[in-house]
Design a protein around this motif. Sequence first.
Motif, PDB file in Angstrom:
ATOM      1  N   GLU A   1       5.519  -0.990  -2.005  1.00 20.14           N
ATOM      2  CA  GLU A   1       4.803  -2.072  -1.334  1.00 20.14           C
ATOM      3  C   GLU A   1       3.654  -2.574  -2.211  1.00 20.14           C
ATOM      4  O   GLU A   1       2.723  -1.822  -2.502  1.00 20.14           O
TER       5      GLU A   1
ATOM      6  N   ARG B   1       1.093  -4.395  -1.581  1.00 24.80           N
ATOM      7  CA  ARG B   1      -0.232  -4.282  -0.950  1.00 24.80           C
ATOM      8  C   ARG B   1      -0.766  -2.856  -1.037  1.00 24.80           C
ATOM      9  O   ARG B   1      -1.974  -2.651  -1.184  1.00 24.80           O
ATOM     10  N   THR B   2       0.127  -1.873  -0.944  1.00 25.10           N
ATOM     11  CA  THR B   2      -0.292  -0.476  -1.060  1.00 25.10           C
ATOM     12  C   THR B   2      -0.766  -0.175  -2.481  1.00 25.10           C
ATOM     13  O   THR B   2      -1.772   0.519  -2.677  1.00 25.10           O
TER      14      THR B   2
ATOM     15  N   GLU C   1      -2.006  -2.388  -4.548  1.00 28.56           N
ATOM     16  CA  GLU C   1      -3.263  -3.114  -4.721  1.00 28.56           C
ATOM     17  C   GLU C   1      -4.421  -2.349  -4.092  1.00 28.56           C
ATOM     18  O   GLU C   1      -5.514  -2.252  -4.672  1.00 28.56           O
ATOM     19  N   PHE C   2      -4.186  -1.788  -2.908  1.00 27.47           N
ATOM     20  CA  PHE C   2      -5.226  -0.993  -2.244  1.00 27.47           C
ATOM     21  C   PHE C   2      -5.596   0.222  -3.089  1.00 27.47           C
ATOM     22  O   PHE C   2      -6.778   0.590  -3.191  1.00 27.47           O
TER      23      PHE C   2
ATOM     24  N   GLN D   1      -7.883  -0.917  -5.904  1.00 27.63           N
ATOM     25  CA  GLN D   1      -9.220  -1.234  -5.392  1.00 27.63           C
ATOM     26  C   GLN D   1     -10.007   0.031  -5.068  1.00 27.63           C
ATOM     27  O   GLN D   1     -11.205   0.131  -5.368  1.00 27.63           O
TER      28      GLN D   1
END
Length: 216
Positions: free
Chosen positions: A19, A21-22, A24-25, A28
């Motif tokens: 994923e 988004r995972t 990217e998290f 971050q």
Amino acid sequence: GFGPLVAHAPYTINPCSKEPRTREFAVQTMADDLDRLEHLPGNYYNLHPGSHTGQGTETGIRQIAQALNAVLRPEQRTTVLLETMAGKGTELGGQFRELREIMDRVALPVGVCLDTCHVWDGGYDIVNDLDGVLTEFDRIIGLDHLKAIHLNDSLMPFASRKDRHARIGEGTIGLEAIARIINHPALRHLPFYLETPNELPGYAHEISVLRAAWIE
């Protein structure tokens, strides 16, 4: 008066998830953690490499390296450590060569934290062939990259590919083998960290047991 700190990245981040988004998290979170650690320079940031979630080992290794390249900076005074893992499911880092392949793709230096429970569960026989395991580690990764030890016993049998920590001397590794680990000439200069299932009195007991096993 204590030794280097080993901050641990959250267990929940996964820099090689399928994923986006995972992933990217994870980047971050790592970046924010490393910014905080710059207030305590000269310490370590320990990271579980991640689980490729069905994408395959090669893709997972590439994505982990990409994440590290995104957050590491030349001026950084914190050293990131990749942790040896037990190899459960699609987890990466259960084999020394996987850590080596990640390191080879990262532009700036990273180190390794060896977890005794994980390598035992992952099929490295630190009970009966500690010298052989360290020789293999040195050949593939290099002992100069080994910066810290997570010292844990294991609830699981050898090569189970599980990850179940036990108190020191109460698992399948045993106190005799752990004593050899803390006194091994290639390891005894390193910082050791307990990750056993304990409360403060239990940790105090384990520390006293380990001090008694330490050969001056």
